[in-house]
Each structure stands twice: as structure tokens, then as C-alpha cells.
Design a protein around this motif. Sequence first.
Motif, PDB file in Angstrom:
ATOM      1  N   ALA A 666      42.946  50.062  35.081  1.00  0.00           N
ATOM      2  CA  ALA A 666      41.549  50.490  35.673  1.00  0.00           C
ATOM      3  C   ALA A 666      41.777  48.953  36.850  1.00  0.00           C
ATOM      4  CB  ALA A 666      40.224  50.448  34.284  1.00  0.00           C
ATOM      5  N   ILE A 667      42.117  47.792  36.097  1.00  0.00           N
ATOM      6  CA  ILE A 667      41.750  46.476  36.455  1.00  0.00           C
ATOM      7  C   ILE A 667      42.413  46.760  37.686  1.00  0.00           C
ATOM      8  CG2 ILE A 667      42.525  44.289  36.737  1.00  0.00           C
ATOM      9  CD1 ILE A 667      41.550  44.207  33.596  1.00  0.00           C
ATOM     10  N   ASN A 668      44.219  47.267  37.607  1.00  0.00           N
ATOM     11  CA  ASN A 668      45.501  47.431  38.879  1.00  0.00           C
ATOM     12  C   ASN A 668      44.647  47.950  40.212  1.00  0.00           C
ATOM     13  OD1 ASN A 668      47.265  47.375  40.669  1.00  0.00           O
ATOM     14  ND2 ASN A 668      48.410  48.996  39.118  1.00  0.00           N
ATOM     15  N   ALA A 669      43.038  49.285  39.335  1.00  0.00           N
ATOM     16  CA  ALA A 669      42.686  50.142  40.465  1.00  0.00           C
ATOM     17  C   ALA A 669      42.054  49.587  41.206  1.00  0.00           C
ATOM     18  CB  ALA A 669      42.183  51.471  40.454  1.00  0.00           C
ATOM     19  N   LEU A 670      40.893  48.506  40.384  1.00  0.00           N
ATOM     20  CA  LEU A 670      40.309  47.980  40.785  1.00  0.00           C
ATOM     21  C   LEU A 670      40.382  46.725  42.081  1.00  0.00           C
ATOM     22  CD1 LEU A 670      37.148  46.891  40.718  1.00  0.00           C
ATOM     23  CD2 LEU A 670      37.455  45.165  39.354  1.00  0.00           C
ATOM     24  N   SER A 671      41.482  46.649  42.019  1.00  0.00           N
ATOM     25  CA  SER A 671      42.092  45.468  42.908  1.00  0.00           C
ATOM     26  C   SER A 671      42.710  45.663  44.030  1.00  0.00           C
ATOM     27  CB  SER A 671      43.545  44.517  42.204  1.00  0.00           C
ATOM     28  OG  SER A 671      44.108  44.974  41.919  1.00  0.00           O
ATOM     29  N   LYS A 672      43.156  47.276  43.961  1.00  0.00           N
ATOM     30  CA  LYS A 672      43.268  47.965  45.013  1.00  0.00           C
ATOM     31  C   LYS A 672      42.352  47.639  46.455  1.00  0.00           C
ATOM     32  CE  LYS A 672      46.673  51.291  43.461  1.00  0.00           C
ATOM     33  NZ  LYS A 672      46.215  53.035  43.224  1.00  0.00           N
ATOM     34  N   GLY A 673      41.048  47.184  46.535  1.00  0.00           N
ATOM     35  CA  GLY A 673      40.334  46.860  47.321  1.00  0.00           C
ATOM     36  C   GLY A 673      40.180  46.182  48.234  1.00  0.00           C
ATOM     37  N   PHE A 674      40.095  44.437  47.134  1.00  0.00           N
ATOM     38  CA  PHE A 674      40.662  43.947  48.212  1.00  0.00           C
ATOM     39  C   PHE A 674      41.878  43.237  48.912  1.00  0.00           C
ATOM     40  CE2 PHE A 674      37.723  43.775  44.113  1.00  0.00           C
ATOM     41  CZ  PHE A 674      36.906  43.348  44.403  1.00  0.00           C
ATOM     42  N   SER A 675      41.702  43.020  50.170  1.00  0.00           N
ATOM     43  CA  SER A 675      43.037  42.570  50.594  1.00  0.00           C
ATOM     44  C   SER A 675      43.474  41.049  50.403  1.00  0.00           C
ATOM     45  CB  SER A 675      42.121  41.799  52.142  1.00  0.00           C
ATOM     46  OG  SER A 675      41.305  41.724  52.144  1.00  0.00           O
ATOM     47  N   GLU A 676      44.570  40.016  50.532  1.00  0.00           N
ATOM     48  CA  GLU A 676      45.115  39.178  50.280  1.00  0.00           C
ATOM     49  C   GLU A 676      44.537  38.344  51.757  1.00  0.00           C
ATOM     50  OE1 GLU A 676      49.241  36.595  51.172  1.00  0.00           O
ATOM     51  OE2 GLU A 676      49.095  38.533  50.999  1.00  0.00           O
ATOM     52  N   ARG A 677      44.105  38.510  52.508  1.00  0.00           N
ATOM     53  CA  ARG A 677      43.602  37.755  53.187  1.00  0.00           C
ATOM     54  C   ARG A 677      41.858  37.473  52.546  1.00  0.00           C
ATOM     55  NH1 ARG A 677      39.719  37.046  57.462  1.00  0.00           N
ATOM     56  NH2 ARG A 677      39.506  39.356  57.064  1.00  0.00           N
ATOM     57  N   LEU A 678      41.355  38.078  52.594  1.00  0.00           N
ATOM     58  CA  LEU A 678      40.020  38.341  51.239  1.00  0.00           C
ATOM     59  C   LEU A 678      39.800  37.031  50.102  1.00  0.00           C
ATOM     60  CD1 LEU A 678      36.608  40.294  51.485  1.00  0.00           C
ATOM     61  CD2 LEU A 678      37.956  39.623  48.730  1.00  0.00           C
ATOM     62  N   VAL A 679      40.596  36.920  49.539  1.00  0.00           N
ATOM     63  CA  VAL A 679      41.145  37.196  48.289  1.00  0.00           C
ATOM     64  C   VAL A 679      41.476  35.006  48.267  1.00  0.00           C
ATOM     65  CG1 VAL A 679      42.616  36.697  46.155  1.00  0.00           C
ATOM     66  CG2 VAL A 679      41.249  38.904  46.896  1.00  0.00           C
ATOM     67  N   THR A 680      42.677  34.985  49.523  1.00  0.00           N
ATOM     68  CA  THR A 680      43.157  33.776  49.404  1.00  0.00           C
ATOM     69  C   THR A 680      42.637  32.635  50.409  1.00  0.00           C
ATOM     70  OG1 THR A 680      45.049  34.932  50.695  1.00  0.00           O
ATOM     71  CG2 THR A 680      45.565  34.610  48.482  1.00  0.00           C
ATOM     72  N   ALA A 681      42.108  32.963  51.847  1.00  0.00           N
ATOM     73  CA  ALA A 681      41.479  32.538  52.812  1.00  0.00           C
ATOM     74  C   ALA A 681      40.043  32.440  52.564  1.00  0.00           C
ATOM     75  CB  ALA A 681      42.156  32.965  53.408  1.00  0.00           C
ATOM     76  N   SER A 682      39.519  33.561  52.721  1.00  0.00           N
ATOM     77  CA  SER A 682      37.604  33.858  53.187  1.00  0.00           C
ATOM     78  C   SER A 682      36.880  33.752  52.034  1.00  0.00           C
ATOM     79  CB  SER A 682      37.365  34.789  53.909  1.00  0.00           C
ATOM     80  OG  SER A 682      38.144  36.289  53.504  1.00  0.00           O
ATOM     81  N   ARG A 683      37.657  34.000  50.005  1.00  0.00           N
ATOM     82  CA  ARG A 683      36.540  34.180  49.489  1.00  0.00           C
ATOM     83  C   ARG A 683      37.738  33.761  48.636  1.00  0.00           C
ATOM     84  NH1 ARG A 683      32.413  39.262  50.707  1.00  0.00           N
ATOM     85  NH2 ARG A 683      32.014  38.173  52.575  1.00  0.00           N
ATOM     86  N   PRO A 684      37.904  32.595  48.444  1.00  0.00           N
ATOM     87  CA  PRO A 684      38.823  31.956  47.441  1.00  0.00           C
ATOM     88  C   PRO A 684      38.476  32.432  45.491  1.00  0.00           C
ATOM     89  CG  PRO A 684      38.162  30.061  48.451  1.00  0.00           C
ATOM     90  CD  PRO A 684      38.037  31.165  48.982  1.00  0.00           C
ATOM     91  N   THR A 685      36.971  32.337  45.554  1.00  0.00           N
ATOM     92  CA  THR A 685      36.385  32.654  44.423  1.00  0.00           C
ATOM     93  C   THR A 685      36.798  33.940  43.640  1.00  0.00           C
ATOM     94  OG1 THR A 685      34.438  31.316  45.209  1.00  0.00           O
ATOM     95  CG2 THR A 685      34.230  32.607  43.200  1.00  0.00           C
ATOM     96  N   ILE A 686      37.047  35.173  44.443  1.00  0.00           N
ATOM     97  CA  ILE A 686      37.638  35.961  43.842  1.00  0.00           C
ATOM     98  C   ILE A 686      39.055  35.718  43.183  1.00  0.00           C
ATOM     99  CG2 ILE A 686      37.989  38.496  44.899  1.00  0.00           C
ATOM    100  CD1 ILE A 686      35.376  37.664  44.840  1.00  0.00           C
ATOM    101  N   GLY A 687      40.049  35.374  44.593  1.00  0.00           N
ATOM    102  CA  GLY A 687      41.468  35.388  43.872  1.00  0.00           C
ATOM    103  C   GLY A 687      41.279  34.186  42.492  1.00  0.00           C
ATOM    104  N   VAL A 688      40.731  33.493  42.015  1.00  0.00           N
ATOM    105  CA  VAL A 688      40.246  32.724  40.968  1.00  0.00           C
ATOM    106  C   VAL A 688      40.058  33.752  39.954  1.00  0.00           C
ATOM    107  CG1 VAL A 688      39.262  30.898  39.589  1.00  0.00           C
ATOM    108  CG2 VAL A 688      39.558  30.290  41.662  1.00  0.00           C
ATOM    109  N   MET A 689      38.686  34.425  40.091  1.00  0.00           N
ATOM    110  CA  MET A 689      38.943  35.177  39.279  1.00  0.00           C
ATOM    111  C   MET A 689      40.578  36.151  38.666  1.00  0.00           C
ATOM    112  SD  MET A 689      35.588  37.570  39.607  1.00  0.00           S
ATOM    113  CE  MET A 689      33.673  36.420  40.703  1.00  0.00           C
ATOM    114  N   PHE A 690      40.966  37.115  40.139  1.00  0.00           N
ATOM    115  CA  PHE A 690      42.317  37.584  39.762  1.00  0.00           C
ATOM    116  C   PHE A 690      43.325  36.712  39.376  1.00  0.00           C
ATOM    117  CE2 PHE A 690      40.104  41.032  42.927  1.00  0.00           C
ATOM    118  CZ  PHE A 690      40.209  41.780  41.899  1.00  0.00           C
TER     119      PHE A 690
END
Length: 991
Positions: A666-690
Amino acid sequence: MDDLEKAIIISFDESGTIDHELKSRAVSYCQQLKESPSICRVCVERVLCTKFVQVQFWCLQTLQEFLHLRYSSMSPEEKLYFRESVMSMACDGRIGEKGSIRFLDGPSFIKNKLAQVLVTLIYFEYPMIWSSVFVDFLQHLNKGAAVIDMFCRVLNALDDEVISLDYPRNAEEVAVAGRIKDGMRQQCIPQIVRAWYDVVSLYKNSEPDVCTSVLDSLRRCISWIDIGLIANNAFVPMLFELVLVEGPPEQLRGAAANCVLAIVSKRMDPQSKLSMLQSLQMSRVFSVVAGNGDSELISSLAALLTGYAAELLDCSKRLDSEEIKGISTELLDEVLPSVFYVMQNCEMDATFNIVQFLSGYVATMKSLSPLREKQVLHIGQILEVIRSQICYDPVYRNSLNVPDKIGKEEEYRMEEFRKDFLVLLRSVGRVAPDVTQLFIRNSLASALVSSSERNVEEVEAALSLLHALGESISEEAMKTGSGMLRELVPMLLSARINCHSHRLVALAYLETVTRYVKFVQENTNYIPLVLAVFLDERGIHHPNIYVSRRASYLFMRVVKLLKAKLVPYIQKILQSLQDKVGQCMNSDWSVKVQKSSGTEDGSHIFEAIGLLIGMEEVSPEKQSEYLSSLLTPLCHQVKELLLDAKVQNQDDSFEKIAVIQQIVMAINALSKGFSERLVTASRPTIGVMFKQTLDILLQILEVFPKVELLRNKVTSFIHRMVDTLGASVFPYLPKALGQLIADSEPKEMVSFLVLINQLICKFNSLVGNILEELFPAIASRVFHVLPRDGFPSGPGSNTEEIRELQELQKTFYTFLHVVTTHDLSSVFLSLKSRVYLDPLIQLLLHTSCSHKDILVRKACVQIFIRLIKDWCARPNVEEKVPGFQNFIIETFAINCCLYSVLDKSFEFRDANTLVLFGEIVVAQKVMYEKFGGEFLVHFVSKAFQTARCPQELAEQYCQKLQGSDIKALKLFYQSLIENLRHQQNGSLVFR
């Protein structure tokens, strides 16, 4: 009963009460007797005086075998005796005064076997030796029904054994069939036809079974006799009288209809065929078909009408005259309503292809615009036929709903059966789009108002038609809503079907809605209706788990299509899916999901949610809120389960594993909606969660290190995090990779190497330090498990264990290729890896020269090319790897670049081999560039000399190698190798 009869009866016994040794002796006795020179006379005499049918059958079978094996060695007297004896049996069942049993009163299988014996004799003797066989037989027909029946059996056996092309025949058999047919046409066919007519006329009321046999024999012969003998003013009226009058038995009427069909199907030039078809006045049959129920007669009449229509269609295609074409069109218009009727209501002959006929008829309309009124009517009837043919049989309703084994088989059969009909539907849609769409609209409307008890199959068929229509509509037409789509799509989306609880209907409905979502892309006012379909009991909340899971997958596809247009509805969607998200943490549900078959594992809901909340159009605050509300409870559940597993017994570990597996997916599938740019650059809070999630999920490998399912799921999640988190995943890699490689089996090692390849391809030299630490463990494990002497071949070598090792070997070569092509070959030279360098190089050499897989050989040659470039400096510079240059010049160059291509197994006509050869030529060019004259002298002076290469060719090779045209070098080197193979001289052994 003498010894022979006893032996035959014992040998035929299947009751199991006879002693096995006794039966073997009886069979042996009978076999020995077959070798006797007098066996022919013994069998002829015995067959007419015995009262045992087993003995009669054995004797006749032996006579047939005798003819096949010994006919050429028989004396003229023996042949005459055989001929007279068999003819006497067939005509009255006696031979002189010896016969004490009436042979023709015996069972059918005995008479059929006698017919086969007589046909075997005809095969060898007619018409050269025994030219009067058929004329002689005709003279005995006045003896009554038994002899007539026997004559029909002989003709039918002749068709089955010799003439009919329904069975494969070799050239000799085809020639014999032609010889026999030519002889009969010249000598006796008119008399036989006349006898048929007389028999049917005389016996049609008193002996209908005999007349049925006669007509069956007639039908078989019509294809190769003069049609004028049958299609005349005597025979045709008699046949139609039998078909149309209700008095005779159905079998006789059906046999007459089959004869008319044979007349209709007779191969002729189109104009003569059309005249004959017109003269038949087939309209007389229409009312007979419509007025009878399902029966053998109706099946024959259905075959007659469809065959007649097919011939008319063929005539219209082959005729040039518009006037004559008009006649065929008129006759076709006349018969088509009855043809459509039988297609929908009668059991069709298996040899008639409904789709092929209807496709042919629809093809005639492609150039017509507008269609005639009758053609429009026929299009509607064709659509009715398609709908009736694609309907499931109600008898399978319950089996299809479960579905059980029977239901699954029927669903698969129907899926295959429908394909051609749906292709036909698309053809009809191109010819008459408005008629087709109106028909489908009315079918859907009718199905939706039907009662729930009767309309499961009807609704499913209507939905399938609408789905097929969607496949044929262009993307532009779909978006703009051309034709009736603006009426059809809202009707579909707002439908509340009474029988929606049935699995087939629910699935067809969801697939069809998904098909038309592109219309909703441009007409966003329908989005609430689409969401309702998937989120209520029609979709994800359907009580059937198969429907629910399929709905989850289809909803994910819908989300991918609509994307940002769904942002205003995210809150509502998440609320609707809250219960389904919670199910993921339920052990009973997780176990149920794993036990049920299918590709939809329930994770598609999470993928859909991830696609929704992972869009940049969602505000950062809401995005963090949504993701946290999902990840926090899932991770908490994993931590609790892992804690329990550490301190408690493993009795309930299966349930724990099932839940953990489901959560990771489920978590693996959930993560497919998030791009690397969003997770690491524009919204790093999301990256911390992952990253926090990854840290928790990696603990699974510590608690359950040997559970393959969990290792696979965690590995898959690491793959996903590599793509999602980018370089920020690095701190987690040493721990994760160390756990994955520990005590890994070959299958697990393959997955591990695939992960390493992904890391190298994504991060290149950044993974150098990690790879330097890992390579010794990788090499140690691979060299330990792979067999040093290659894989076994022959029986018993294709085991699962061997296949896993072969897959590991192939993946290891891919890994080495990825390492070298990403400038990481220095990893092989580290202090810890040096011990594996020599076995690694030897493995690559062996593989590049002789591996069965040409593509693997090519990869190994490419690896060597990269190593030469990386490790070999220009002349007079200190070697990076001592001894490597000498190895390349003295071993690799000679063995791989010369000897391996001289081997005759190196097939230049194979495309992959040519690609490998190109790489081998490139390797030579690289070696010359790196080593200069040293390579050239050794390769030409020593290797070429060993192969006894002519001096002139060696000099040309040097010129080509020193030039800049690699293509010319490749062509020349290929011709050189072929020249050396052709010579096959010198001390080198060419295998």
C-alpha cells in the motif's frame, strides 16, 4: 465352438474376468493364425457360419489387413475367390450353399466393416481389374432394403476411406481417388443416380431409413459428379417435396435438405451458379424454418439457407454485369431475413462461419452511400445477430457469478468467441455509424428497464456492445461527444441496474464507464457521476471482492486520466475510501486478499490516492495533512507488529506477515504519485515523511530476514524510494543493502543485483564507495553458487534450481556490464576485490568465446572493450593492472576475436551474431589504438599464422585496421574469416 472362436472371444474380452496369461495366449494364437497362407479362405468361410459377432468382426478385420499387406503377392485365383466371396456377402450374405447365417441381418458395425473390406478391394482393382463392381451391385438392389442399405454403406465407406478431402491424403491416395471417380463417372454414375431416384420414389413412405441412407450417399457424391444428373426437373422437385411436406420423418427431410445444400455448394462458374440458384425457388423453405422449433431438421434447413446465402454473396462478388448482380442482390435480400432468424434461433452448423459471411455482406456496403432501405434494415438485423451471439447462456449464471471452475472456463471461451463478433461490430459501425449507435442506445435502454431475474445476460451484452463501440471511436470524437455519445454517456453514468450485484454485469459496467472517461475529460460536469460509480456499491464498495478489486484498479486509471480536474473532490474521495484504507491493516482481509487469485491486490486504491494527493496543484499544507493521515497509522501498525514478532511466539506469524506485506504494498503504491522534484526540492517535508517510512520498513528485514515475500516487497519499496527520494536515500542504503545480501539465495541475489543496477544507472559514480564495499560480497556469493564447469544439459537439467542459477548468471553479467559502462571499473581493483579479479576475467573470457546466449557474449565483449579503455594506458606508460595488457593481446584477442569466430557454430546469417561480430571488430580497433604495433604484430604474425592465413589477406587486414572506416573493416574481416573456414587448412582445428 472350436479353438479359433474361443481364442477370438477371449482376446476381445474386456470384462477383466479372463486370466491375463490365458488372454495373452489367445491373442498370440490369433496373431500366429494371421500369418497362415490359407488365412484368407479360413476367414471367408468362418465369417458366414459363426454365430459370434466378435468372430465375424475379427475375420473381416483380418481380411482387410490381408489385402493391405499381401494384395500384391496374391495369385489371380486368390483374388478372384476373394472378389466373388466379398461380393456375395455384400449382396445376400451367403457363399454358394455353405452360408448358414443371413449376413446382412447382422449389426451395423459388422456391415460397416464388410463395406471397408470391399472398398479396400476397390482401392486396388477399380476400374482396371474389377470394372463391373458397381454395375454388378446395382443388379442386386431389387433384392430389397438390406442390399440397398449395404450398397449405401459401401459408397459411404468409399467416400470416407478414399475420396473425401475432409481427411488428409497423401499424393498416392489422391491419385487413386481421382482414378476411381473418373472410372465411375465414365461407367456407372448415371445408373447409380437413377437407382437412387427410383429407391427414394419407391421407398420414401415404407422404408424412410433406407431412403435417408440413399440421400446421404447422394449428398457425398454431388461435389464430383455431373450436376445435371441431380439439378433437374426430376430430382429437385422430389427433394423439395421431402423437405416441405410434413409427413416424412425429420431425418429423411433433413437428408433431403442436405442434398439441396450440396447442390447449392457445387463449384461452378458464377453465372451458371446464379441461374441454378434462381431456379431452386428457395423461398419455399422460409416458412418451414420459421414454423418449427429446435430440431435436427431445422439445423439442416438452417445450414441450407446460410449456405444458399453465402453462395449468392459469392456470386455477386464474382460477377461483373450490374444487371446480373442485381439478380443476386434481389435473391440475397429475399433470403437474408430467414438467415438472420436462424442465426439467432437455431443450432448452426459448425462449418459455417457466421462472422465471415456477415463481414463479407457488410463489405459490399462500404462503397454505397446512402444505404438502401433494405440494407439499413439488414444492418439492424446483423446487429441483433451480434447481440444474440455474444450473450452468455443463462445456465452458467451462477457459475459466472462466483466464479467457479466452470464459470472461469465459460468466461474464457466467451472472451475468445466474442472477438470476431466485436470486430464485425466495428465494421458495421463504420458502414452505418448512426444505425449502430441508435441500436446500442436502444439495447442499453431496454436492458436497463428489464426485470432483475431475466436480464443479467441481456444487460451484460448491451454493456459489452457499448464498450466495443467506445473502442472504435476516435479520441477526438470521444472528447467532442459526436453522434449519440452525449446521450449515451449520461445514460450509462446515471444507470442503476437491478442485476448490478452479478459479477459479470458489475465488471462490464465498470469497464465501459472507464472506456468513456475521455468524454468526461472535456465534459467535467459529469465528474461527480463518474466518482459516484466507482465510490459507491457499483464499484469499490461492491460486495463481490473480484468486482471491488477490479474497480480499484479502474479507478486508478480514471484518476490518471482526469488528474488535476479531481483536485476539488479529493476530500470527498478520501472520506469515501476511508473504510477501504483501514482494511489494509485488518489481518482477516489481508489473508483473504492473498488467498484470492488475480492481479489486482488491493493496492491500486493507494496508488489512486497517491496520484491525487501527490499533485502540485494540492496545497503544501493539505498535501502534508493527507499523506500524514495515511502513513502514520500504517507505519504505527508495522511497528506494533514487528514488536509483537520480536517478543512473542511465531504461531500467528502468517497473519502478521500478511498484514505487513499488504501495508508495504500500500505504501509503495501510495508513493507512486509523488515525483522526485516535489519530494526533494519543492516540498521537502514530504521527503522527510517517506524517509521516516523507509527507516521503519527496513526493520522488517531484521525481524523477518528469511521471509521471501517480505524481502521482495521491501526491495520493491527501496526501488521506489530510489526514484522518489533521489540522492537523499543514500544514508539508508548501507543498512538496507547489507541486510538484503546476507545469506541470499540465487533468486534473492537476482533481485539484489537488479536493485544495484538501478542505483548505478541513476547515480553513476556517486555509488562508487557503496559498490566498493559490496562487490567482494557479491563476487563471493556468485562464484560460490554458480557451477564452475557450466550448466548440465540433457534430461533432468531443466530444474527450477538450474533455471534460477542461469538467471543469476545472466543478471550478474548485466551487473558487470552496468558497472563498466558507468565508469566504475575501478571497483574491481580495490584491495578487497583484487582476489576476485582473476576468476572474474577468466569467466568473462570463457563467456565471450563460447556462451550459448549470443547477447550475453556481446555484453562480455563490450565489458572487455571498456576495461581496455579504462585500464590500459598508451605505450610506455606504467600499467594500471599489471599483466592485463599481455592477457588481452595474447589471450583475449586470439581466443575471442579469432578462434571463436572461426568456429562454425558462429553463424553469420543470424542477426544477433552479426551484432556480436561487430563488437568483436570494435574490440580489435580499440586494441590497436591502445597497443599499436605490439597488438598488430602478435595478432597478425602469431594468431593469423596459426590459422594459416595467406600473407596477402593479413596485409589487407592491417591496412583496414589502420584505416578509419570501421564498416569496411567489419566487412573485410567477415570475408577473411569465411575464407579461412573454407580453406580448413593448417594446424588449427575448426570445429
